[in-house]
Design a protein around this motif. Sequence first.
Motif, PDB file in Angstrom:
ATOM      1  N   LYS A  95       0.962  -1.240   0.034  1.00 22.18           N
ATOM      2  CA  LYS A  95      -0.046   0.145  -0.015  1.00 22.18           C
ATOM      3  C   LYS A  95       0.886   1.270   0.027  1.00 22.18           C
ATOM      4  CE  LYS A  95      -1.916   0.956   3.803  1.00 22.18           C
ATOM      5  NZ  LYS A  95      -2.892   0.876   4.911  1.00 22.18           N
ATOM      6  N   SER A  96       1.970   1.188   0.786  1.00 21.29           N
ATOM      7  CA  SER A  96       2.694   2.545   0.867  1.00 21.29           C
ATOM      8  C   SER A  96       3.886   2.407  -0.137  1.00 21.29           C
ATOM      9  CB  SER A  96       3.275   2.591   2.339  1.00 21.29           C
ATOM     10  OG  SER A  96       4.301   1.422   2.527  1.00 21.29           O
ATOM     11  N   THR A  97       4.544   1.679  -0.692  1.00 16.21           N
ATOM     12  CA  THR A  97       5.621   1.560  -1.421  1.00 16.21           C
ATOM     13  C   THR A  97       5.478   2.445  -2.669  1.00 16.21           C
ATOM     14  OG1 THR A  97       6.464  -0.597  -0.748  1.00 16.21           O
ATOM     15  CG2 THR A  97       7.491   0.519  -2.772  1.00 16.21           C
ATOM     16  N   LYS A  98       6.405   3.435  -2.813  1.00 16.63           N
ATOM     17  CA  LYS A  98       6.356   4.117  -4.045  1.00 16.63           C
ATOM     18  C   LYS A  98       7.682   4.739  -4.711  1.00 16.63           C
ATOM     19  CE  LYS A  98       5.256   8.347  -1.664  1.00 16.63           C
ATOM     20  NZ  LYS A  98       4.077   9.469  -1.378  1.00 16.63           N
ATOM     21  N   MET A  99       7.955   4.935  -5.837  1.00 18.26           N
ATOM     22  CA  MET A  99       9.434   5.560  -6.212  1.00 18.26           C
ATOM     23  C   MET A  99       9.565   7.012  -5.821  1.00 18.26           C
ATOM     24  SD  MET A  99      12.283   4.698  -7.269  1.00 18.26           S
ATOM     25  CE  MET A  99      12.017   3.038  -8.165  1.00 18.26           C
ATOM     26  N   VAL A 100      10.394   7.469  -5.333  1.00 16.25           N
ATOM     27  CA  VAL A 100      10.718   8.745  -4.891  1.00 16.25           C
ATOM     28  C   VAL A 100      12.200   9.186  -5.221  1.00 16.25           C
ATOM     29  CG1 VAL A 100      10.664  10.742  -3.171  1.00 16.25           C
ATOM     30  CG2 VAL A 100       8.769   8.698  -3.098  1.00 16.25           C
ATOM     31  N   ASN A 101      12.298  10.008  -6.036  1.00 16.09           N
ATOM     32  CA  ASN A 101      13.764  10.579  -6.412  1.00 16.09           C
ATOM     33  C   ASN A 101      14.806   9.295  -6.759  1.00 16.09           C
ATOM     34  OD1 ASN A 101      13.008  13.465  -6.157  1.00 16.09           O
ATOM     35  ND2 ASN A 101      13.278  13.052  -4.080  1.00 16.09           N
ATOM     36  N   GLY A 102      14.134   8.264  -7.355  1.00 14.51           N
ATOM     37  CA  GLY A 102      15.118   7.031  -7.772  1.00 14.51           C
ATOM     38  C   GLY A 102      15.170   6.278  -6.901  1.00 14.51           C
ATOM     39  N   HIS A 103      14.586   6.309  -5.421  1.00 14.01           N
ATOM     40  CA  HIS A 103      14.553   5.326  -4.461  1.00 14.01           C
ATOM     41  C   HIS A 103      13.168   4.898  -4.256  1.00 14.01           C
ATOM     42  CE1 HIS A 103      18.914   5.735  -3.857  1.00 14.01           C
ATOM     43  NE2 HIS A 103      18.922   6.588  -4.189  1.00 14.01           N
ATOM     44  N   TYR A 104      13.016   3.728  -3.831  1.00 13.19           N
ATOM     45  CA  TYR A 104      11.737   3.260  -3.123  1.00 13.19           C
ATOM     46  C   TYR A 104      11.710   3.751  -1.839  1.00 13.19           C
ATOM     47  CZ  TYR A 104      10.989  -0.248  -6.876  1.00 13.19           C
ATOM     48  OH  TYR A 104      10.772  -0.848  -8.093  1.00 13.19           O
ATOM     49  N   GLU A 105      10.406   4.217  -1.461  1.00 16.66           N
ATOM     50  CA  GLU A 105       9.973   4.603  -0.185  1.00 16.66           C
ATOM     51  C   GLU A 105       8.975   3.910   0.258  1.00 16.66           C
ATOM     52  OE1 GLU A 105       8.923   8.890   0.522  1.00 16.66           O
ATOM     53  OE2 GLU A 105       7.013   8.141   0.984  1.00 16.66           O
ATOM     54  N   THR A 106       9.004   3.238   1.663  1.00 20.38           N
ATOM     55  CA  THR A 106       7.934   2.402   2.318  1.00 20.38           C
ATOM     56  C   THR A 106       7.660   2.967   3.472  1.00 20.38           C
ATOM     57  OG1 THR A 106       9.240   1.072   3.563  1.00 20.38           O
ATOM     58  CG2 THR A 106       9.314   0.489   1.073  1.00 20.38           C
ATOM     59  N   ALA A 107       6.438   2.598   4.187  1.00 14.50           N
ATOM     60  CA  ALA A 107       6.129   2.990   5.625  1.00 14.50           C
ATOM     61  C   ALA A 107       6.719   2.020   6.463  1.00 14.50           C
ATOM     62  CB  ALA A 107       4.568   2.733   5.685  1.00 14.50           C
ATOM     63  N   LEU A 108       7.175   2.512   7.813  1.00 15.27           N
ATOM     64  CA  LEU A 108       7.618   1.739   8.623  1.00 15.27           C
ATOM     65  C   LEU A 108       6.453   0.699   9.076  1.00 15.27           C
ATOM     66  CD1 LEU A 108       9.374   4.036  11.445  1.00 15.27           C
ATOM     67  CD2 LEU A 108      10.336   2.252   9.825  1.00 15.27           C
ATOM     68  N   PRO A 109       6.576  -0.584   8.912  1.00 15.47           N
ATOM     69  CA  PRO A 109       5.466  -1.695   9.157  1.00 15.47           C
ATOM     70  C   PRO A 109       5.304  -1.712  10.398  1.00 15.47           C
ATOM     71  CG  PRO A 109       7.655  -2.686   8.685  1.00 15.47           C
ATOM     72  CD  PRO A 109       7.876  -1.444   8.512  1.00 15.47           C
ATOM     73  N   LEU A 110       4.134  -1.005  10.896  1.00 20.82           N
ATOM     74  CA  LEU A 110       3.718  -0.706  12.394  1.00 20.82           C
ATOM     75  C   LEU A 110       2.695  -1.938  12.734  1.00 20.82           C
ATOM     76  CD1 LEU A 110       3.492   2.901  12.752  1.00 20.82           C
ATOM     77  CD2 LEU A 110       5.305   1.760  13.710  1.00 20.82           C
ATOM     78  N   LYS A 111       2.805  -2.621  13.835  1.00 23.94           N
ATOM     79  CA  LYS A 111       1.671  -3.316  14.167  1.00 23.94           C
ATOM     80  C   LYS A 111       0.584  -2.623  14.366  1.00 23.94           C
ATOM     81  CE  LYS A 111       4.687  -6.551  16.640  1.00 23.94           C
ATOM     82  NZ  LYS A 111       5.330  -7.056  17.821  1.00 23.94           N
ATOM     83  N   ASP A 112       0.387  -1.526  14.764  1.00 26.25           N
ATOM     84  CA  ASP A 112      -0.785  -0.357  15.048  1.00 26.25           C
ATOM     85  C   ASP A 112      -0.509   0.664  14.386  1.00 26.25           C
ATOM     86  OD1 ASP A 112      -2.789   0.617  15.634  1.00 26.25           O
ATOM     87  OD2 ASP A 112      -2.917   0.489  17.724  1.00 26.25           O
ATOM     88  N   GLU A 113      -1.147   1.122  13.219  1.00 28.80           N
ATOM     89  CA  GLU A 113      -0.880   2.366  12.510  1.00 28.80           C
ATOM     90  C   GLU A 113      -1.215   3.456  13.421  1.00 28.80           C
ATOM     91  OE1 GLU A 113      -2.165   2.600   8.384  1.00 28.80           O
ATOM     92  OE2 GLU A 113      -1.990   0.275   8.282  1.00 28.80           O
ATOM     93  N   ASN A 114      -1.987   3.448  14.553  1.00 30.01           N
ATOM     94  CA  ASN A 114      -2.526   4.452  15.557  1.00 30.01           C
ATOM     95  C   ASN A 114      -1.529   4.428  16.797  1.00 30.01           C
ATOM     96  OD1 ASN A 114      -4.477   5.217  13.904  1.00 30.01           O
ATOM     97  ND2 ASN A 114      -5.853   3.568  14.559  1.00 30.01           N
TER      98      ASN A 114
END
Length: 386
Positions: A95-114
Motif C-alpha cells: 500500500k505504501s511503496t512508491k518511487m521517490v527521487n530514484g529510490h523506493y519509499e516504504t512505510a515503517l511496518p507498524l503493528k498498529d498504525e495508530n
Amino acid sequence: MEVGILLGNNVHKAMEPWDVINSQDDGPYAIRTCLGWVVNGPVISGKKAHVNYITLQTIDDMLTSQFNHDFNERISDEKLEKSRDDHLFLHQLEKSTKMVNGHYETALPLKDENVCMPNNKALATQWANNMKQRFQKDSKYLEDYKGFMKGLLDKVYAVQITDEELRRDDGKVWYIPHHGVYHPQKGEIRVVFNCAAKFQGISLNDRLLQGPDPTNSLVGVLLRFRLEQIALMADIEAMFYQVQVQKDHCDLLRFLWWPDGNIEGPLREYKMVVHLFGAVSSKSCANYALHRTDDFGNDFDTETVGTVKGNFYVDDMLKSVRCEEAVRLVRQMRELTGKGGFDLTKWVSNSRAVLNAIPESERAERVKSLDLDKDKLPVDRALGVM
C-alpha cells in the motif's frame, strides 16, 4: 516380523536404557534407547512367542533434526506459510511503496498504525551523555564516530529536525539511542541504532512487524554460484539506506547528536529518513524493495530478473554464467538494480574481460590496483567460503 535394525551386543552405548516401561502380568516391557523404543517379552502372556522390535521413526526424526541443526539455512520440513503478521506486513508495504527521487519509499511496518509512544527523550539524552564520557577518553573512537555521522548527514540519510517539527506531540515521536561497533576484520566503525532500547517497558522494535524472511537459502546461493565457468561477485552499497521511510514515520527514527561532532556544544535532534541498522523490520523492507525492481522487468531478460530473485544473500550477489553471457549480464544487472536505487559495487570476477567492463571505482579494493593484463587475480572470500 520385519527386521528394522540389527545390533550386536558390542554396541553397548546403543543399548543403554534411557527410560523403562515395566511389564504387566508377565507381558512385554519397553526400553527407550538413543535409537528409539525397544519392546521385549512374550507377545501373548503364558506362551513362548517373544518379540524384540525397535521403531525407526525416532531415528528418522533424529536425523532430520541433526540436518536442520547443521544446515539451518534450509530446513528439511516443508516451507511454512506466512503468518497473519507477515500478511499485514506485506499489505502495508504494498500500500505504501512508491518511487521517490530514484529510490523506493516504504512505510515503517507498524503493528498498529495508530501507535502512541511515550516521550523517551530523557533516555536518549542520558545515553548521549554516557557516550560523551567515552569520547573524552578515546579520541580515535570519537573521530571514527564523527566520520560515520558526517557521512549519514552528507548523503542525506539523516536530517536535522526543524523548529516546527520539534513541536510535534502526537505519540509518533521516538528517540533511538546509538553506539559504534567496529567490524572485526575490516576495523571500520558502524553506528548501530538500538531500536530494542526500552522506555517504560516499550521499544520501537516492539511496535514493528518483522515481516517474512525473504533471504535466499545460503546453500542454494553457493551451489548456484558453482554452476558455470565465470564467477561474478558484488554487493549493494549501504542496502538498507537506499530505501526511504515514509515521511510521517521518520519522527519515530529521531536521535540526538552534536552538530559537526563538537561534543562540547549542545545536543541537537536529527531523524533518519531511510531504513536503518537495528530495526527489526529493516532487512525485510530492504529485500522487499530490491525484489520490487521487477517493476522494470519488462525491459530486461529473464536471466537478469531471475538473478535479483535467486542470487542474492541479503546484499551480496553471487552469480556464475557462461563466458559469452558475462559482460552483458554485468551491464544488465547494474542497470536494473540502479533503477531501484541500488548500486552494485565491489565487483570481483575470475574474468579479466568482465573486470575491464566495470569502472575501476566500482571494483573491489583488492582488484582496483591490479594490472588486468599481467597480474594474477586474487583468491577471494564469498559469504565465509574461499
